[in-house]
Motif scaffolding. Structure first.
Motif, PDB file in Angstrom:
ATOM      1  N   LEU A 169      39.336  46.067  35.653  1.00 30.65           N
ATOM      2  CA  LEU A 169      39.272  46.185  34.219  1.00 30.65           C
ATOM      3  C   LEU A 169      39.076  44.063  33.907  1.00 30.65           C
ATOM      4  CD1 LEU A 169      40.802  47.670  31.988  1.00 30.65           C
ATOM      5  CD2 LEU A 169      42.620  46.543  32.341  1.00 30.65           C
ATOM      6  N   LYS A 170      37.774  44.876  33.004  1.00 30.88           N
ATOM      7  CA  LYS A 170      37.126  43.361  32.509  1.00 30.88           C
ATOM      8  C   LYS A 170      38.316  43.665  31.207  1.00 30.88           C
ATOM      9  CE  LYS A 170      33.208  40.797  31.296  1.00 30.88           C
ATOM     10  NZ  LYS A 170      31.550  41.135  31.102  1.00 30.88           N
ATOM     11  N   ILE A 171      38.798  42.543  30.573  1.00 29.91           N
ATOM     12  CA  ILE A 171      39.754  42.999  28.988  1.00 29.91           C
ATOM     13  C   ILE A 171      38.998  41.233  28.675  1.00 29.91           C
ATOM     14  CG2 ILE A 171      41.709  44.112  29.938  1.00 29.91           C
ATOM     15  CD1 ILE A 171      42.520  41.015  30.580  1.00 29.91           C
ATOM     16  N   GLY A 172      39.543  41.485  27.450  1.00 29.93           N
ATOM     17  CA  GLY A 172      39.224  39.447  26.302  1.00 29.93           C
ATOM     18  C   GLY A 172      40.849  39.105  26.361  1.00 29.93           C
ATOM     19  N   TYR A 173      40.957  38.212  25.925  1.00 27.78           N
ATOM     20  CA  TYR A 173      42.000  37.436  25.265  1.00 27.78           C
ATOM     21  C   TYR A 173      42.696  37.682  24.176  1.00 27.78           C
ATOM     22  CZ  TYR A 173      38.130  33.856  24.133  1.00 27.78           C
ATOM     23  OH  TYR A 173      37.873  34.006  23.528  1.00 27.78           O
ATOM     24  N   TYR A 174      42.606  38.645  22.992  1.00 25.44           N
ATOM     25  CA  TYR A 174      43.338  39.178  22.261  1.00 25.44           C
ATOM     26  C   TYR A 174      43.743  40.463  22.260  1.00 25.44           C
ATOM     27  CZ  TYR A 174      39.593  36.720  19.893  1.00 25.44           C
ATOM     28  OH  TYR A 174      38.396  35.659  19.200  1.00 25.44           O
ATOM     29  N   PHE A 175      44.899  39.587  22.635  1.00 20.69           N
ATOM     30  CA  PHE A 175      46.704  40.007  23.073  1.00 20.69           C
ATOM     31  C   PHE A 175      48.045  39.423  22.422  1.00 20.69           C
ATOM     32  CE2 PHE A 175      44.263  41.720  25.997  1.00 20.69           C
ATOM     33  CZ  PHE A 175      44.229  43.254  26.151  1.00 20.69           C
ATOM     34  N   SER A 176      48.398  40.240  21.580  1.00 21.07           N
ATOM     35  CA  SER A 176      50.024  40.250  20.863  1.00 21.07           C
ATOM     36  C   SER A 176      50.926  38.697  21.731  1.00 21.07           C
ATOM     37  CB  SER A 176      50.889  40.936  20.751  1.00 21.07           C
ATOM     38  OG  SER A 176      51.389  41.828  21.669  1.00 21.07           O
ATOM     39  N   SER A 177      50.813  39.303  23.609  1.00 20.39           N
ATOM     40  CA  SER A 177      51.009  38.448  24.470  1.00 20.39           C
ATOM     41  C   SER A 177      50.469  38.426  25.755  1.00 20.39           C
ATOM     42  CB  SER A 177      52.880  38.644  25.023  1.00 20.39           C
ATOM     43  OG  SER A 177      53.328  38.460  26.212  1.00 20.39           O
ATOM     44  N   LEU A 185      49.681  45.540  33.141  1.00 27.65           N
ATOM     45  CA  LEU A 185      47.948  45.953  33.318  1.00 27.65           C
ATOM     46  C   LEU A 185      47.948  46.335  35.002  1.00 27.65           C
ATOM     47  CD1 LEU A 185      46.122  44.871  31.022  1.00 27.65           C
ATOM     48  CD2 LEU A 185      46.288  46.942  31.028  1.00 27.65           C
ATOM     49  N   SER A 186      48.384  44.601  35.757  1.00 31.72           N
ATOM     50  CA  SER A 186      48.374  44.570  36.972  1.00 31.72           C
ATOM     51  C   SER A 186      48.990  45.697  37.565  1.00 31.72           C
ATOM     52  CB  SER A 186      48.633  43.668  37.574  1.00 31.72           C
ATOM     53  OG  SER A 186      49.992  43.215  37.647  1.00 31.72           O
ATOM     54  N   TRP A 187      50.389  46.692  37.283  1.00 34.70           N
ATOM     55  CA  TRP A 187      50.995  46.931  37.985  1.00 34.70           C
ATOM     56  C   TRP A 187      50.395  48.793  37.878  1.00 34.70           C
ATOM     57  CZ3 TRP A 187      56.024  45.090  35.087  1.00 34.70           C
ATOM     58  CH2 TRP A 187      56.772  43.458  35.162  1.00 34.70           C
ATOM     59  N   GLY A 189      48.014  49.763  38.827  1.00 33.17           N
ATOM     60  CA  GLY A 189      46.917  50.305  40.463  1.00 33.17           C
ATOM     61  C   GLY A 189      45.958  49.745  39.842  1.00 33.17           C
ATOM     62  N   ILE A 190      45.309  48.969  39.684  1.00 29.04           N
ATOM     63  CA  ILE A 190      44.066  48.616  38.718  1.00 29.04           C
ATOM     64  C   ILE A 190      43.534  47.331  40.039  1.00 29.04           C
ATOM     65  CG2 ILE A 190      43.736  49.520  36.592  1.00 29.04           C
ATOM     66  CD1 ILE A 190      44.092  45.953  36.124  1.00 29.04           C
ATOM     67  N   ASP A 191      42.695  47.763  40.393  1.00 29.37           N
ATOM     68  CA  ASP A 191      42.187  46.781  41.987  1.00 29.37           C
ATOM     69  C   ASP A 191      41.980  45.207  41.893  1.00 29.37           C
ATOM     70  OD1 ASP A 191      41.833  47.703  44.252  1.00 29.37           O
ATOM     71  OD2 ASP A 191      41.188  49.402  43.219  1.00 29.37           O
ATOM     72  N   SER A 192      41.387  45.399  39.839  1.00 33.06           N
ATOM     73  CA  SER A 192      41.357  43.737  39.558  1.00 33.06           C
ATOM     74  C   SER A 192      41.455  43.688  38.135  1.00 33.06           C
ATOM     75  CB  SER A 192      39.662  43.122  40.311  1.00 33.06           C
ATOM     76  OG  SER A 192      39.097  41.885  40.292  1.00 33.06           O
ATOM     77  N   LEU A 193      41.606  41.808  37.737  1.00 29.27           N
ATOM     78  CA  LEU A 193      40.904  42.045  36.627  1.00 29.27           C
ATOM     79  C   LEU A 193      40.131  41.451  36.324  1.00 29.27           C
ATOM     80  CD1 LEU A 193      44.989  41.709  35.709  1.00 29.27           C
ATOM     81  CD2 LEU A 193      43.095  42.946  34.472  1.00 29.27           C
ATOM     82  N   VAL A 194      38.993  41.293  35.508  1.00 27.86           N
ATOM     83  CA  VAL A 194      38.251  40.868  35.242  1.00 27.86           C
ATOM     84  C   VAL A 194      37.895  39.800  33.665  1.00 27.86           C
ATOM     85  CG1 VAL A 194      35.602  40.000  35.049  1.00 27.86           C
ATOM     86  CG2 VAL A 194      36.860  41.835  36.391  1.00 27.86           C
ATOM     87  N   LYS A 238      49.392  41.511  40.283  1.00 28.60           N
ATOM     88  CA  LYS A 238      49.804  42.656  41.795  1.00 28.60           C
ATOM     89  C   LYS A 238      48.108  43.100  42.242  1.00 28.60           C
ATOM     90  CE  LYS A 238      54.442  42.728  42.120  1.00 28.60           C
ATOM     91  NZ  LYS A 238      55.123  41.705  42.487  1.00 28.60           N
ATOM     92  N   CYS A 239      46.859  42.569  41.310  1.00 26.49           N
ATOM     93  CA  CYS A 239      45.910  42.530  41.594  1.00 26.49           C
ATOM     94  C   CYS A 239      45.195  41.002  41.908  1.00 26.49           C
ATOM     95  CB  CYS A 239      44.853  44.467  40.477  1.00 26.49           C
ATOM     96  SG  CYS A 239      44.984  42.521  39.074  1.00 26.49           S
ATOM     97  N   ASP A 240      43.151  41.515  41.898  1.00 27.95           N
ATOM     98  CA  ASP A 240      42.888  39.902  42.027  1.00 27.95           C
ATOM     99  C   ASP A 240      42.312  40.094  40.673  1.00 27.95           C
ATOM    100  OD1 ASP A 240      42.423  39.993  45.477  1.00 27.95           O
ATOM    101  OD2 ASP A 240      40.614  41.857  44.747  1.00 27.95           O
ATOM    102  N   ILE A 241      42.106  39.065  40.356  1.00 31.76           N
ATOM    103  CA  ILE A 241      41.139  38.401  39.317  1.00 31.76           C
ATOM    104  C   ILE A 241      40.187  37.554  39.259  1.00 31.76           C
ATOM    105  CG2 ILE A 241      41.423  36.958  37.631  1.00 31.76           C
ATOM    106  CD1 ILE A 241      44.354  36.830  37.885  1.00 31.76           C
ATOM    107  N   SER A 242      39.116  38.174  38.630  1.00 26.06           N
ATOM    108  CA  SER A 242      37.889  37.910  39.069  1.00 26.06           C
ATOM    109  C   SER A 242      37.489  37.150  37.748  1.00 26.06           C
ATOM    110  CB  SER A 242      36.412  38.586  38.883  1.00 26.06           C
ATOM    111  OG  SER A 242      35.135  38.369  39.485  1.00 26.06           O
ATOM    112  N   ALA A 243      37.371  35.759  37.709  1.00 23.61           N
ATOM    113  CA  ALA A 243      37.190  34.809  36.395  1.00 23.61           C
ATOM    114  C   ALA A 243      36.274  34.796  36.213  1.00 23.61           C
ATOM    115  CB  ALA A 243      37.039  33.237  36.820  1.00 23.61           C
ATOM    116  N   THR A 244      35.560  34.614  34.837  1.00 26.27           N
ATOM    117  CA  THR A 244      33.484  35.273  34.320  1.00 26.27           C
ATOM    118  C   THR A 244      33.510  34.493  33.348  1.00 26.27           C
ATOM    119  OG1 THR A 244      32.147  36.517  33.881  1.00 26.27           O
ATOM    120  CG2 THR A 244      34.509  37.548  32.743  1.00 26.27           C
ATOM    121  N   THR A 245      32.616  34.039  32.739  1.00 26.29           N
ATOM    122  CA  THR A 245      32.381  33.220  31.304  1.00 26.29           C
ATOM    123  C   THR A 245      32.675  31.859  31.571  1.00 26.29           C
ATOM    124  OG1 THR A 245      33.244  34.936  29.799  1.00 26.29           O
ATOM    125  CG2 THR A 245      33.335  33.177  29.105  1.00 26.29           C
TER     126      THR A 245
END
Length: 328
Positions: A169-177, A185-187, A189-194, A238-245
């Protein structure tokens, strides 16, 4: 020799360098070149939700957005003439025949609709994983943060029911928290956050009085945003993190791995420096590991995440008095 291999979304990678979704990943010839230059995996150029829906005329006939902005329908119709779903599925099949590295498909979406069914076709075409690029600009004054964030969870739930291949799941950082939402989101069952999306920013030409995009490429100075949040989150998800930008060189890759990223995704630096930059980054990473006596990525990954350092103030504090007073 040091071992650069790592595991991402359950996939075995020869190193932590992934080429992010972009124009460099839209053809088999370019993908073969990226593999030859050292890329460990490829995220294909995104298939947009608008393309998928326009093929069934759903978008043009039923979207309130395009009723409000009729000129947008012409843009979408012209764009999709040369970007079809069938072409995308063929690209996946052809790439899987020609290269050995993992091929991760990408869908850029803004809603929960009929486009989800395409995920099954992507899986059947042989993609090793699927990256879902989601962002809703929170522009509607009548929808609160919870309302926007619920859409992310709804999309993931439906996708998870449709396919068995790994999902990023590739996301931005515009969240209230951000921390709370990303952890939840990591809970799912996704395998990674980008982390994170690079957004199209508007600018104005004051002579022609027209709006145009600014800052197409990222800058090394953009690195600080994913660096901070990955450091804060890598021990909590609870998943991997892929860094980008903002990742332009080996130093940037090392920093993201130190704060807990599983992999890094590069794009702008390849446009600026050429695809040979992958080899330059890998050489720099290897030399740094040798100099610091690290035999594998796991020896130092997360060494500087929030829970591993004694003084986390620079990760937490965004207005740091010492730095501010030094430039007065």
């Amino acid at each position: 020799m040091v071992d650069l291999s790592t595991k991402y979304m359950g996939l075995n990678l020869k190193n932590p360098i992934i080429v992010a979704s972009c124009g460099l990943t839209k053809s088999v010839e370019k993908i073969k070149d990226l593999e030859a230059k050292g890329a460990a995996a490829i995220v294909l150029k995104s298939l947009f939700e608008e393309q998928i829906l326009n093929e069934s005329n759903h978008l043009i006939n039923n979207s309130d957005i395009f009723h409000a902005y009729p000129e947008a329908s012409d843009y979408i119709q012209n764009f999709t003439k040369s970007h079809s779903v069938d072409d995308y599925l063929k690209l996946i099949r052809d790439a899987k025949r020609e290269v050995k590295i993992p091929i991760i498909a990408s869908i850029n979406c803004i809603s929960l609709s009929e486009w989800v069914s395409i995920a099954k076709d992507i899986e059947s075409a042989g993609a090793d994983g699927l990256e879902i690029n989601i962002f809703f600009l929170p522009h509607n004054i009548d929808i609160n943060g919870e309302g926007y964030e619920k859409l992310y969870f709804d999309i993931i739930e439906k996708i998870k029911k449709s396919i068995k291949i790994p999902i990023a799941l590739k996301i931005g950082y515009y969240f209230s928290s951000l921390v709370n939402t990303v952890q939840k989101l990591s809970w799912t069952g996704i395998d990674s956050l980008v982390m994170f999306n690079r957004f199209l920013n508007p600018d104005i030409n004051i002579d022609t009085m027209k709006i145009h995009p600014s800052g197409i490429y990222s800058s090394p100075s953009d690195l600080g945003i994913p660096l901070r949040w990955i450091a804060l989150l890598s021990d909590k998800v609870k998943c991997d993190i892929s860094a980008t930008t903002g990742i332009h060189d080996s130093d940037a890759v090392i920093k993201q791995l130190l704060v807990g990223a599983t992999t890094t995704q590069v794009c702008s630096t390849l446009y600026i420096n050429g695809t040979k930059q992958i080899g330059v980054i890998l050489k720099g990473l290897t030399q740094w590991m040798e100099e610091h006596n690290y035999n594998s990525i796991s020896d130092f990954r997360g060494k500087l995440s929030i829970n591993k350092i004694g003084d986390p103030v620079l990760f937490h504090r965004v207005q740091y008095m010492k730095n501010l007073t030094e430039v007065e």
